[in-house]
Design a protein around this motif. Structure first.
Motif, mmCIF file in Angstrom:
data_model
loop_
_atom_site.group_PDB
_atom_site.id
_atom_site.type_symbol
_atom_site.label_atom_id
_atom_site.label_comp_id
_atom_site.label_asym_id
_atom_site.label_seq_id
_atom_site.Cartn_x
_atom_site.Cartn_y
_atom_site.Cartn_z
ATOM 1 N N TYR A 19 24.830 58.775 -6.479
ATOM 2 C CA TYR A 19 25.096 57.333 -6.530
ATOM 3 C C TYR A 19 24.211 56.582 -5.530
ATOM 4 O O TYR A 19 23.821 55.441 -5.763
ATOM 5 N N GLU A 20 23.866 57.233 -4.411
ATOM 6 C CA GLU A 20 22.986 56.602 -3.427
ATOM 7 C C GLU A 20 21.554 56.525 -3.944
ATOM 8 O O GLU A 20 20.837 55.560 -3.661
ATOM 9 N N VAL A 21 21.131 57.524 -4.719
ATOM 10 C CA VAL A 21 19.801 57.483 -5.332
ATOM 11 C C VAL A 21 19.744 56.341 -6.346
ATOM 12 O O VAL A 21 18.743 55.614 -6.420
ATOM 13 N N LEU A 24 19.454 53.191 -4.374
ATOM 14 C CA LEU A 24 18.094 53.101 -3.860
ATOM 15 C C LEU A 24 17.135 52.615 -4.950
ATOM 16 O O LEU A 24 16.337 51.705 -4.713
ATOM 17 N N ALA A 25 17.232 53.203 -6.128
ATOM 18 C CA ALA A 25 16.341 52.820 -7.228
ATOM 19 C C ALA A 25 16.532 51.352 -7.614
ATOM 20 O O ALA A 25 15.556 50.624 -7.805
ATOM 21 N N LYS A 26 17.787 50.913 -7.698
ATOM 22 C CA LYS A 26 18.062 49.515 -8.056
ATOM 23 C C LYS A 26 17.527 48.558 -7.003
ATOM 24 O O LYS A 26 16.911 47.541 -7.324
ATOM 25 N N ARG A 27 17.754 48.886 -5.733
ATOM 26 C CA ARG A 27 17.295 48.009 -4.659
ATOM 27 C C ARG A 27 15.770 47.984 -4.556
ATOM 28 O O ARG A 27 15.167 46.932 -4.348
ATOM 29 N N LEU A 49 15.378 52.971 1.873
ATOM 30 C CA LEU A 49 15.862 54.354 2.021
ATOM 31 C C LEU A 49 16.407 54.579 3.426
ATOM 32 O O LEU A 49 17.491 55.135 3.591
ATOM 33 N N GLN A 50 15.688 54.109 4.421
ATOM 34 C CA GLN A 50 16.147 54.242 5.800
ATOM 35 C C GLN A 50 17.470 53.507 5.994
ATOM 36 O O GLN A 50 18.382 54.015 6.640
ATOM 37 N N ASP A 51 17.595 52.331 5.418
ATOM 38 C CA ASP A 51 18.823 51.538 5.512
ATOM 39 C C ASP A 51 20.006 52.285 4.902
ATOM 40 O O ASP A 51 21.085 52.347 5.490
#
Length: 126
Positions: A19-21, A24-27, A49-51
């Motif tokens: 879900y984090e990937v 990340l992709a959406k952002r 990604l760092q955030d």
């Protein structure tokens, strides 16, 4: 030929949950759509990604620290700040000095005990 699951591969490579990937992709997509596509825009997108990793670490600390049975009000209030300052390389005394002007700040010995316990339990390194 087997279908490759890029979501799982990315999650494993980036050490994130699936879900984090997706987040990340959406952002990153939103960032790249907003900016003109350039090398700088792509590099800036990696700070997302760092955030996400920093937020994940902050959540992990906030959820595991109460399990350590520290009832000190100062630790409860400033545990994220203490760990962040420790990761920046500050000594326990410097952390205490930074926090001592704040309301309900923990004592130097309490900060020292808290960090020692986190190290012993494997929640932080060093």
């Amino acid at each position: 030929m087997a279908k490759i699951d890029y979501l799982k591969r990315a999650a494993k490579a980036l050490e994130l949950e699936e879900y984090e990937v997706n987040e990340l992709a959406k952002r990153m997509l939103g960032h790249l759509k907003k900016e003109q596509l350039s090398k700088d825009a792509i590099i800036k997108a990696f700070f997302i990604l760092q955030d996400i990793k920093e937020r994940k670490e902050q959540i992990r600390i906030q959820t595991t620290a109460p399990l350590l049975n520290f009832k000190n009000k100062g630790i409860a209030l400033y545990r994220g700040t203490i760990v962040k300052l420790h990761k920046q390389g500050l000594s326990t005394y410097k952390i205490f000095d930074t926090l001592k002007r704040k309301k309900d700040a923990p004592s130097h010995s309490t900060i020292k005990r808290y960090l020692k316990t986190l190290k012993e339990k494997g929640y932080i390194n060093g």
